[in-house]
Design an enzyme around this catalytic site. Structure first.
Site, PDB file in Angstrom:
ATOM      1  N   ARG A  34       0.253  42.940  69.984  1.00 44.13           N
ATOM      2  CA  ARG A  34       0.495  44.316  69.571  1.00 44.13           C
ATOM      3  C   ARG A  34      -0.213  44.535  68.230  1.00 44.13           C
ATOM      4  NH1 ARG A  34       5.562  42.227  71.220  1.00 44.13           N
ATOM      5  NH2 ARG A  34       6.412  43.241  73.079  1.00 44.13           N
TER       6      ARG A  34
ATOM      7  N   ARG B 187      -4.527  45.000  75.119  1.00 43.34           N
ATOM      8  CA  ARG B 187      -3.299  44.335  75.560  1.00 43.34           C
ATOM      9  C   ARG B 187      -3.147  44.470  77.079  1.00 43.34           C
ATOM     10  NH1 ARG B 187       1.526  42.403  73.567  1.00 43.34           N
ATOM     11  NH2 ARG B 187       3.476  43.092  74.540  1.00 43.34           N
TER      12      ARG B 187
ATOM     13  N   HIS C 111      -3.807  48.925  72.457  1.00 45.05           N
ATOM     14  CA  HIS C 111      -3.053  48.661  73.679  1.00 45.05           C
ATOM     15  C   HIS C 111      -3.971  48.544  74.886  1.00 45.05           C
ATOM     16  CE1 HIS C 111       1.191  48.275  73.024  1.00 45.05           C
ATOM     17  NE2 HIS C 111       1.429  48.515  74.305  1.00 45.05           N
TER      18      HIS C 111
ATOM     19  N   TYR D  36       2.337  45.051  85.346  1.00 46.49           N
ATOM     20  CA  TYR D  36       0.962  44.602  85.465  1.00 46.49           C
ATOM     21  C   TYR D  36       0.654  44.016  86.834  1.00 46.49           C
ATOM     22  CZ  TYR D  36       0.754  45.358  80.480  1.00 46.49           C
ATOM     23  OH  TYR D  36       0.795  45.939  79.246  1.00 46.49           O
TER      24      TYR D  36
ATOM     25  N   HIS E 217       7.149  39.676  75.897  1.00 41.20           N
ATOM     26  CA  HIS E 217       8.125  40.575  76.516  1.00 41.20           C
ATOM     27  C   HIS E 217       9.476  39.880  76.626  1.00 41.20           C
ATOM     28  CE1 HIS E 217       4.833  43.117  78.707  1.00 41.20           C
ATOM     29  NE2 HIS E 217       5.066  43.542  77.477  1.00 41.20           N
TER      30      HIS E 217
ATOM     31  N   LYS F 108       8.048  42.249  68.034  1.00 41.59           N
ATOM     32  CA  LYS F 108       9.002  43.260  68.460  1.00 41.59           C
ATOM     33  C   LYS F 108      10.389  42.640  68.558  1.00 41.59           C
ATOM     34  CE  LYS F 108       9.381  47.106  71.685  1.00 41.59           C
ATOM     35  NZ  LYS F 108       8.764  47.807  72.827  1.00 41.59           N
TER      36      LYS F 108
END
Length: 325
Positions: A163, A263, A260, A295, A286, A188
């Site tokens: 990120r 990413r 992104h 994805y 994640h 995150k």
């Protein structure tokens, strides 16, 4: 217990934000919560509601209807995701009010958040398209140090899928050349992790550290931020986004995007080349596998190849003709 008569909605929101700050919520989260609750407060005050005691379930229901009916400047309605995040902040606020006994009951308890779908990433790149973008930074122009830095940033984004906030927070000691990994600090959810990085990206980082960063960074800053501006200051997310967007645009691929985009591309290409989805989950940091599963839909090319090679009914059988009389 009812709210104290002199406790305004504005003061209650301020106390709630102070509580979240004490719990260690990030500045970005606090800013978002303050914005969402501020919108609710302004709307309520415009309707004569200033006291916390006047925040009732019917008022909350009216606010939800208002969000559903609200239109942006272009005339389009607020998307379900925007409505959901604004209402989620209010729901947390309501729970806190009841827990702190500032209100007898949670006025937001009956609120049902809008359902939000799981949209596919808007765009991703092929490996050839990535190479086109990577070749855009000029390494021998008027600003060779900045060009080398920018190429290294693009290589790092492509290799790791970090990120943008995670990349700007990278420090020089976070790069493990021997182990082929980078340490992501305060990702995150304020979680640290270690994520792999490819040999090619590491080679660019090594060249950047030797030839460019000493010209950009301040003296004695060898353990400071990995990537810095031409004035020696740490990068900001807005600076990084503008820089990546500029190179994507200059590549003239007909694709818009920024950090992104890399990413999405990192995850999609890994899956298309046979990576296990749980490995991609770890790569991207994640917390939930469901977030990564989006994805699997964009790697349909690889899935079609496997389907054609393995499914007994995938091939069209040659037509059969009736026997000649």
């Amino acid at each position: 217990m009812s709210a104290p008569e002199n406790l305004t909605l504005e003061n209650a929101i301020a106390r709630h934000l102070a509580h979240l700050r004490a719990l260690g919520y990030t500045p970005a989260t606090l800013t978002a919560r303050a914005w969402h609750l501020g919108l609710f407060r302004q709307w309520a005050e415009a309707r004569g509601v200033a006291s916390l005691a006047d925040v009732t379930p019917p008022l909350v229901a009216r606010w939800q209807r208002h969000l559903a009916q609200q239109r942006k400047r272009d005339g389009q309605p607020l998307c379900s995701r925007t409505q959901r995040v604004r209402l989620a902040s209010l729901r947390m606020f309501g729970r806190w009010l009841a827990r702190e006994r500032l209100l007898a009951d949670d006025p937001v308890a009956a609120l049902i958040l809008p359902r939000v779908g799981q949209p596919l990433p808007k765009a991703w790149l092929s490996a050839a398209q990535v190479e086109t973008i990577l070749a855009v930074p000029k390494l021998d122009g008027r600003r060779p140090a900045a060009g080398l830095r920018d190429r290294t940033i693009l290589e790092t984004l492509y290799s790791t899928g970090l990120r943008r906030m995670e990349l700007v927070r990278l420090a020089v000691p976070d790069v493990d050349f021997a182990g082929g990994a980078v340490r992501v600090r305060q990702g995150k959810g304020k979680k640290d992790r270690v994520t792999p990085i490819g040999e090619r990206a590491l080679a660019w980082i090594e060249k950047y550290l030797a030839d460019a960063r000493p010209k950009l960074a301040r003296t004695g800053d060898e353990a400071g931020p990995l990537f810095v501006t031409e004035q020696g200051a740490p990068l900001t997310v807005s600076y990084l986004s503008a820089m990546v967007t500029r190179y994507v645009t200059r590549a003239e691929l007909g694709t818009a995007g920024s950090c992104h985009l890399f990413r999405h591309t990192c995850a999609t290409l890994m899956l298309e080349h046979g990576a296990d989805i749980r490995h991609v989950q770890e790569q991207l940091g994640h917390a939930c596998l469901q977030t990564t599963q989006v994805y699997t839909h964009v790697s349909i090319k690889r899935l079609k190849e496997v389907h054609a090679a393995t499914h007994p009914g995938a091939k069209l059988a040659p037509p059969t003709h009736p026997a000649a009389p």
